[in-house]
Design an enzyme around this catalytic site. Structure first.
Site, PDB file in Angstrom:
ATOM      1  N   HIS A  60     -29.633   0.275  -0.990  1.00 25.83           N
ATOM      2  CA  HIS A  60     -30.324   0.091  -2.429  1.00 25.83           C
ATOM      3  C   HIS A  60     -31.535  -0.497  -2.426  1.00 25.83           C
ATOM      4  CE1 HIS A  60     -25.745  -1.254  -2.923  1.00 25.83           C
ATOM      5  NE2 HIS A  60     -25.812   0.096  -2.912  1.00 25.83           N
ATOM      6  N   LYS A  70     -35.510  -9.212  -1.947  1.00 22.28           N
ATOM      7  CA  LYS A  70     -34.414  -9.867  -1.588  1.00 22.28           C
ATOM      8  C   LYS A  70     -34.708 -11.103  -0.291  1.00 22.28           C
ATOM      9  CE  LYS A  70     -31.534  -6.164  -3.569  1.00 22.28           C
ATOM     10  NZ  LYS A  70     -30.629  -5.069  -2.939  1.00 22.28           N
ATOM     11  N   TYR A 130     -27.956 -13.911  -1.331  1.00 28.37           N
ATOM     12  CA  TYR A 130     -29.151 -13.642  -1.429  1.00 28.37           C
ATOM     13  C   TYR A 130     -30.041 -13.896  -2.976  1.00 28.37           C
ATOM     14  CZ  TYR A 130     -26.987  -9.130  -2.879  1.00 28.37           C
ATOM     15  OH  TYR A 130     -26.024  -8.264  -3.422  1.00 28.37           O
ATOM     16  N   ASP A 167     -21.971   4.588  -3.579  1.00 30.38           N
ATOM     17  CA  ASP A 167     -22.934   4.824  -2.456  1.00 30.38           C
ATOM     18  C   ASP A 167     -22.285   6.083  -1.690  1.00 30.38           C
ATOM     19  OD1 ASP A 167     -24.169   2.356  -2.799  1.00 30.38           O
ATOM     20  OD2 ASP A 167     -23.003   1.190  -1.454  1.00 30.38           O
TER      21      ASP A 167
END
Length: 199
Positions: A60, A70, A130, A167
Site C-alpha cells: 500500500h 507509518k 501503526y 490487493d
C-alpha cells in the site's frame, strides 16, 4: 533507530526491561525519531490490525504529497513487515527489505512518505498497530500486487498467502508505473525537505 537499505526506512530496536511481573520498553521516542528522520512525526491517525496466519496486506502507498508515513509495531504474535521503494527515479527503485516484527524483540519500523508497505502475518491473531502521519483518504490510496514476480518479495514459502480482493486485483509495479500511480523520488525528497523546514 537503524537505517535500512531503502532510504527513508528505519528500524527501532528498543532496550527491554524484563522482571518477574513482565517487561517494559519504550517503542517510540520523539527525540530519537526526529534525529533519524530529520523531522518530528505528525500523528494524525493510529490504526490497529488483527490478522490470521498467512494474511498478506499491501503493498500500500498514497499520493505524495502528503502521502502517509507509518510507524509500525507488532504487539501480539509476529509479522514479516516489508518496505518497498516505489519512488520513480530513486537509486533503490524496486528494492525491498523485510523486518520481522514480533512480541519478543518489540522492534518498530518507520517508513517515510512515498514508500510502499506490506506485511504477512506469521501467527494467528497477529496484532499490528501503526502511527500515521496523515489520515486515511481513499481517493489518494493505491496498491501494488505483493506477489508481483518482478518485485520478488521473499514471503515465507511454508505459508499460503491470504489476500483481500482489492490487493489481489492490484497492478504490478510495472503496471502501476505505466499508469502514473507511483510517486517520484524528486517529489518525495522535496516533501521531506518541507517537513524538516517545518520543525
Amino acid at each position: 533507530m537503524r537505517p535500512l537499505s531503502v532510504e527513508g526506512a528505519w528500524v527501532h530496536e528498543p532496550r527491554l526491561f524484563p522482571d518477574s511481573r513482565g517487561s517494559f520498553h519504550e517503542w517510540f521516542g520523539d527525540e530519537d525519531f526526529a534525529k533519524s528522520a530529520g523531522h518530528r512525526l505528525n500523528l494524525a491517525q493510529a490504526n490497529c490490525s488483527v490478522s490470521s496466519r498467512g494474511t498478506l496486506r499491501g503493498v500500500h502507498f498514497a499520493d505524495v504529497p502528503p502521502s502517509q508515513a507509518k510507524y509500525v509495531k507488532c504487539v501480539r504474535g509476529a509479522v514479516l513487515d516489508v518496505v518497498v521503494d516505489i519512488r520513480v527515479g530513486s537509486p533503490t527503485f524496486g528494492r525491498w527489505e523485510a523486518v520481522r516484527l514480533d512480541d519478543v524483540d518489540h522492534r518498530s519500523l518507520y517508513l517515510a512518505e512515498g514508500l510502499g508497505h506490506s506485511f504477512m502475518a506469521l501467527t494467528d491473531d497477529a496484532t499490528v498497530i501503526y502511527l500515521c502521519s496523515e489520515g486515511y483518504a481513499p481517493q489518494r490510496e493505491h496498491g501494488i500486487h505483493p506477489l508481483d514476480p518482478a518485485l520478488g518479495i521473499e514471503w515465507p514459502a511454508d505459508i499460503a498467502p491470504l489476500l483481500s480482493d482489492k490487493d489481489a486485483a492490484a497492478p504490478t509495479l510495472a503496471e502501476a508505473e505505466a499508469q502514473g500511480l507511483l510517486p517520484s523520488y524528486e517529489d518525495c525528497r522535496a516533501y521531506y525537505a518541507e517537513l524538516a523546514a517545518r520543525d
